[in-house]
Scaffold this motif. Sequence first.
Motif, PDB file in Angstrom:
ATOM      1  N   VAL A  39    -100.281   9.229 -50.936  1.00  0.00           N
ATOM      2  CA  VAL A  39    -101.605   8.665 -50.506  1.00  0.00           C
ATOM      3  C   VAL A  39    -102.244   7.411 -51.061  1.00  0.00           C
ATOM      4  CG1 VAL A  39    -104.072   9.224 -51.057  1.00  0.00           C
ATOM      5  CG2 VAL A  39    -102.307  11.364 -50.922  1.00  0.00           C
ATOM      6  N   PHE A  40    -101.966   6.454 -50.612  1.00  0.00           N
ATOM      7  CA  PHE A  40    -101.851   5.194 -50.225  1.00  0.00           C
ATOM      8  C   PHE A  40    -104.439   4.903 -49.792  1.00  0.00           C
ATOM      9  CE2 PHE A  40    -103.074   1.193 -47.942  1.00  0.00           C
ATOM     10  CZ  PHE A  40    -101.951   0.616 -48.120  1.00  0.00           C
ATOM     11  N   TYR A  41    -103.874   3.832 -50.912  1.00  0.00           N
ATOM     12  CA  TYR A  41    -105.818   3.117 -51.395  1.00  0.00           C
ATOM     13  C   TYR A  41    -105.812   2.455 -51.133  1.00  0.00           C
ATOM     14  CZ  TYR A  41    -106.831   8.089 -53.494  1.00  0.00           C
ATOM     15  OH  TYR A  41    -106.910   9.474 -53.657  1.00  0.00           O
ATOM     16  N   LYS A  42    -106.371   1.540 -50.332  1.00  0.00           N
ATOM     17  CA  LYS A  42    -107.156   0.044 -50.156  1.00  0.00           C
ATOM     18  C   LYS A  42    -108.108  -0.746 -50.437  1.00  0.00           C
ATOM     19  CE  LYS A  42    -105.519  -3.941 -47.266  1.00  0.00           C
ATOM     20  NZ  LYS A  42    -104.956  -4.746 -47.031  1.00  0.00           N
ATOM     21  N   PHE A 101     -93.627   3.042 -47.867  1.00  0.00           N
ATOM     22  CA  PHE A 101     -94.891   3.613 -48.427  1.00  0.00           C
ATOM     23  C   PHE A 101     -96.630   2.990 -47.986  1.00  0.00           C
ATOM     24  CE2 PHE A 101     -92.081   7.474 -47.213  1.00  0.00           C
ATOM     25  CZ  PHE A 101     -93.450   7.907 -46.133  1.00  0.00           C
ATOM     26  N   GLN A 102     -96.230   1.969 -48.557  1.00  0.00           N
ATOM     27  CA  GLN A 102     -97.086   0.597 -49.090  1.00  0.00           C
ATOM     28  C   GLN A 102     -97.565   0.333 -47.970  1.00  0.00           C
ATOM     29  OE1 GLN A 102     -98.155   0.894 -52.183  1.00  0.00           O
ATOM     30  NE2 GLN A 102     -99.544  -1.041 -51.759  1.00  0.00           N
ATOM     31  N   GLU A 103     -96.303  -0.393 -47.845  1.00  0.00           N
ATOM     32  CA  GLU A 103     -96.080  -1.431 -46.027  1.00  0.00           C
ATOM     33  C   GLU A 103     -96.801  -0.957 -44.990  1.00  0.00           C
ATOM     34  OE1 GLU A 103     -92.711  -3.108 -43.752  1.00  0.00           O
ATOM     35  OE2 GLU A 103     -92.230  -3.602 -45.387  1.00  0.00           O
ATOM     36  N   LEU A 160    -100.618   3.039 -54.159  1.00  0.00           N
ATOM     37  CA  LEU A 160     -99.476   4.732 -53.491  1.00  0.00           C
ATOM     38  C   LEU A 160     -99.882   5.578 -54.785  1.00  0.00           C
ATOM     39  CD1 LEU A 160     -98.597   5.475 -50.574  1.00  0.00           C
ATOM     40  CD2 LEU A 160     -96.114   5.040 -51.966  1.00  0.00           C
ATOM     41  N   ILE A 161    -100.081   6.700 -54.638  1.00  0.00           N
ATOM     42  CA  ILE A 161     -99.521   7.130 -55.560  1.00  0.00           C
ATOM     43  C   ILE A 161     -98.875   8.869 -54.909  1.00  0.00           C
ATOM     44  CG2 ILE A 161    -101.295   6.745 -56.665  1.00  0.00           C
ATOM     45  CD1 ILE A 161    -103.077   8.992 -56.271  1.00  0.00           C
TER      46      ILE A 161
END
Length: 185
Positions: A126-129, A29-31, A118-119
Amino acid sequence: MKAKTIYFVVLIFLFSCDSGIDTATYLKFQERGNAISGKVQTTLLSNVGKAIQRGGPQHAVEFCNLKAGSIVDSLNQVYNCRISRISEKNRNPENVLGSAQEKELWQIFQKGTLADTLIQENKNLVFYKPIKTGMPACLKCHGDPESDINETTRQKLQKLYPNDLATGYKLNDFRGLWKIEFEQQ
């Protein structure tokens, strides 16, 4: 760079252990989050660039006000997720930082010690960038109101976003976060 890597590995360990996310799921999911945020940012910047070419930065402000949401909504459908942008200095009132956890993450990202994460929130991943003012054109709407933003654009911003906080940035400043929510099956 080494400190960022160590910090990232520690965050993976903490979030995956506390949340029950196994490492393979985390990395998958990070990718996926990185790929989606890259596509959304490229799509929006391309459209904003075309709007600037057609009518200057004031036209881009109007474009963002009218069309950016529908572009993001269509990409939500394509990628089966919920994509949004959040910021401490938001332009759109819907893009404000929400939870205490988001405010805490904001502080970490603001220090520049984290590239993305990712949390797990409830049953969602939920991914944050980070979003940065990565191009000089960004400053035509997000820069210093006195020196970077022309009068016509300032007036358009005031009309469409009377409570705008998203100005005063310099090139490459951290200005927001992509937030991509995935439902866990």
